[in-house]
Design a protein around this motif. Structure first.
Motif, PDB file in Angstrom:
ATOM      1  N   GLN A  54      48.988  31.570  42.752  1.00 53.97           N
ATOM      2  CA  GLN A  54      48.818  32.708  43.563  1.00 53.97           C
ATOM      3  C   GLN A  54      49.540  33.757  42.737  1.00 53.97           C
ATOM      4  OE1 GLN A  54      50.126  32.361  47.612  1.00 53.97           O
ATOM      5  NE2 GLN A  54      48.307  30.796  48.098  1.00 53.97           N
ATOM      6  N   LYS A 484      30.503  35.530  50.087  1.00 50.62           N
ATOM      7  CA  LYS A 484      31.867  35.516  50.435  1.00 50.62           C
ATOM      8  C   LYS A 484      32.119  33.864  51.485  1.00 50.62           C
ATOM      9  CE  LYS A 484      34.839  37.647  51.492  1.00 50.62           C
ATOM     10  NZ  LYS A 484      36.024  37.809  50.943  1.00 50.62           N
ATOM     11  N   ASP A 488      34.959  31.587  50.134  1.00 48.32           N
ATOM     12  CA  ASP A 488      35.881  30.987  51.258  1.00 48.32           C
ATOM     13  C   ASP A 488      36.039  29.406  51.185  1.00 48.32           C
ATOM     14  OD1 ASP A 488      36.657  33.587  51.742  1.00 48.32           O
ATOM     15  OD2 ASP A 488      35.368  33.867  53.523  1.00 48.32           O
ATOM     16  N   ASP A 493      39.808  33.212  45.430  1.00 47.28           N
ATOM     17  CA  ASP A 493      40.208  34.765  45.936  1.00 47.28           C
ATOM     18  C   ASP A 493      39.838  35.571  45.019  1.00 47.28           C
ATOM     19  OD1 ASP A 493      41.259  36.661  47.554  1.00 47.28           O
ATOM     20  OD2 ASP A 493      43.420  36.184  46.826  1.00 47.28           O
TER      21      ASP A 493
END
Length: 609
Positions: A54, A484, A488, A493
């Motif tokens: 991340q 999307k 997901d 992301d």
């Protein structure tokens, strides 16, 4: 850093208290490489050593150099902020924003001789020259010199006179746009040139009012003496001075004292631009290139702390171009340093918003120069990021479009724009495989899933191994929703938006989840997005036409005796076009493993066409 060491650091971080404090990261040599503050030490520090994917690349690099960390518990978060600022100033850690306090003195230098010149200088050591100053602001000095040279048509090209006179008979562009008197091409005499410089010096020393009065008197005298060329030159100088006040209004502020701070961010670096206002007028500006280690709101927070740690002057109002992390704490810290109330403010409309936009455009220009890019590309990407609410400039954009004819030859095209320009080596084509017929939503979902399956299996960051900063779909909410759901499900992301066209098939808006964002009012964004949409449509429809053509030829080939689907595909793969097949000999056909009789049938078929 090994996984075992990362695990050890995380275990240590998880044992920290949920209290405010400052954390200090150190490398193997014991050198402090990063200092930060936290409201809850455990939560903040543990983030560095877990879920590494991340983090951006620069944070990962910083974490990879951490050998150990220390911490200091504080009574309040405000105390932690004050301590953080003090420690950063003391240790100058490599991965913190570090600004240099290099506000030295600046002078306006006037050289001597028959051909004097006006330049900027950092010192006043030349005994043969005259100096005006000192000034604290290099911006003021440079802007003043530039303005004065244009008014009085003094060359700014760097040529030395009389050495460079008559080296050319053609004056440069500055002469033709009336910003230079061109002494190099003998367009002005030495006497008139020196008079212009003396008038410029008077202007610098006495200001516009006294200079205008004197110039008008000289112009009237020249006209009375029938010196019409001199009178015309003086008239032009008067007009130029009178226009100065109009240009200065662009940079005027309704607040007497304030700083405006704006940010432009890319994957490689960030740039802060600062406009300083006093008495409602812009009197200084600064720009700083820094590493973009954090999200924009964190970058602004860290920059403000560093900037005002090095500045005694803190205005009552600091206007910024976006959200600031720990805004209330920073306002409290600024109040404690200045001894009066200080407001950090984000304008949304009016004159203040206009000044912020101007400041941000300057930051984008400086960043473009630093990165060696064209301003239009950087400005368009920067504005697109702000319009879509992205954390950074989308330097790597992927765009997708579906193309078919009533469900036949169903294909997709993917184009890539890198730093605002087509990156054609990364373009990709897809044939829809999971179903037959026309369904743009299912088609788009299949393509995205295949693309990011490639990303997950890639061994390097080249090609499909690179994660885009932004995905733009040629389509509206249906395509957006389908994509999307896939992202997901796959845990990817990446920001995704659709590109919507009007009734004339021109780009009208960008659609996000639940809303459309108009872009026509913003020229740089509109140009960028419409270019991307036109390019992906061109690429997809080109692939579709080629596929449809091959399909038609394939159907034609299967009408030949002895040619089935497998042989037709083999022929198309080898010869590509009908023209190439027509030119092929029987031996060429037999080299593909085709029986002699079938090869003769194929040759006879094309001979009879």
């Amino acid at each position: 850093m090994t996984n075992e060491h990362l695990k050890t650091l995380r275990q240590k971080a998880m044992s920290l208290p949920l209290l405010p404090g400052v954390y200090i990261m150190k490398n193997k040599s014991g050198e402090i490489i990063y200092i930060g503050k936290a409201k809850k030490l455990k939560n903040r520090v543990s983030q560095y050593f877990g879920a590494g994917n991340q983090h951006n690349d620069k944070v990962k690099k910083m974490v990879s150099n951490v050998e150990k960390f220390e911490y200091i518990i504080c009574d309040t978060e405000f105390e932690a902020l004050v301590l953080e600022c003090s420690l950063i100033k003391q240790h100058s850690p490599k991965y913190n924003i570090l600004l240099k306090d290099d506000k030295g003195y600046h002078y306006i230098k006037i050289t001597g001789g028959d051909w004097p010149n006006i330049t900027a200088s950092f010192d006043n050591n030349d005994k043969s020259a005259e100096y005006i100053g000192p000034f604290l602001s290099g911006y003021v000095v440079n802007e003043t010199i530039d303005r004065v040279k244009k008014i009085f048509k003094i060359p700014s090209c760097g040529k030395v006179f009389p050495r460079d006179i008559s080296k050319t008979n053609r004056p440069c562009l500055n002469f033709h746009i009336k910003n230079c008197s061109a002494p190099c091409a003998k367009k002005i005499s030495q006497k008139d040139y020196k008079e212009s410089v003396l008038q410029a010096i008077r202007f610098l020393k006495t200001g516009a009012t006294d200079t205008l009065k004197e110039l008008r008197q000289q112009m009237e005298t020249a006209a009375e003496n029938l010196e019409f060329e001199r009178a015309a030159r003086l008239r032009d100088e008067i007009t130029a001075i009178e226009k100065i006040s109009d240009r200065q209004k662009i940079y005027s502020s309704v607040y007497k004292k304030q700083d405006i701070i704006a940010l432009a961010v890319s994957n490689e670096a960030a740039c802060f631009e600062v406009f300083n206002f006093d008495d409602g007028k812009l009197y200084d500006r600064e720009e700083f290139i820094v590493d973009s280690l954090s999200a924009p709101e964190s970058l602004r927070s860290e920059f403000i702390k560093q900037y005002y740690t090095l500045r005694d002057r803190i205005p009552p109002r600091i206007t910024v171009d976006g959200e600031v992390e720990d805004k209330e704490l920073i306002e409290e810290w600024l109040r404690s340093r200045s001894g009066r109330n200080v407001t950090v403010f984000v304008p949304e409309k009016g004159t203040q918003e206009h000044l912020v936009t101007m400041c941000r455009n300057n930051a984008a220009e400086r960043l473009a120069k630093h990165l060696g890019r064209h301003l239009g590309q950087t400005a368009g990407l920067d504005e697109l990021a702000r319009l879509l609410g992205l954390e950074k400039i989308p330097e790597f954009i992927e765009s997708y479009d579906i193309s078919n004819t009533a469900g036949e030859s169903n294909v997709a095209g993917m184009v890539v724009f890198k730093n605002g320009k087509p990156y054609k080596s990364a373009y990709r084509k897809f044939k829809i495989k999971s179903f037959e017929g026309q369904d743009d939503f299912r088609s788009m979902a299949e393509v995205i899933e295949r693309r990011f399956n490639e990303y997950k299996s890639a061994e390097s960051q080249d090609g499909f191994g690179q994660l885009p900063d932004l995905i733009l779909l040629d389509g509206g909410k249906g395509q957006l929703s389908a994509v999307k759901q896939v992202l997901d499900k796959m845990g990817i992301d990446v920001p995704v938006f659709g590109m919507v066209k009007d009734s004339k098939h021109k780009t009208r808006a960008v659609t996000g989840e639940g809303k459309e964002i108009a872009i026509k009012a913003n020229r740089s964004v509109y140009t960028l997005v419409s270019t991307i949409q036109e390019e992906v449509h061109r690429f997809a429809i080109g692939f579709h036409r080629a596929s449809r053509s091959k399909s038609t030829v394939g159907t034609m080939l299967t009408e030949i005796e002895g040619v089935g689907d497998a042989t037709a595909k083999k022929l198309l793969a080898k010869f590509k076009t009908v023209k190439a097949l027509e030119s092929a000999s029987i031996e060429d056909l037999k080299s593909l493993g085709i029986p002699s009789k079938t090869a003769e049938n194929i040759k006879n078929f094309f001979t009879s066409l």
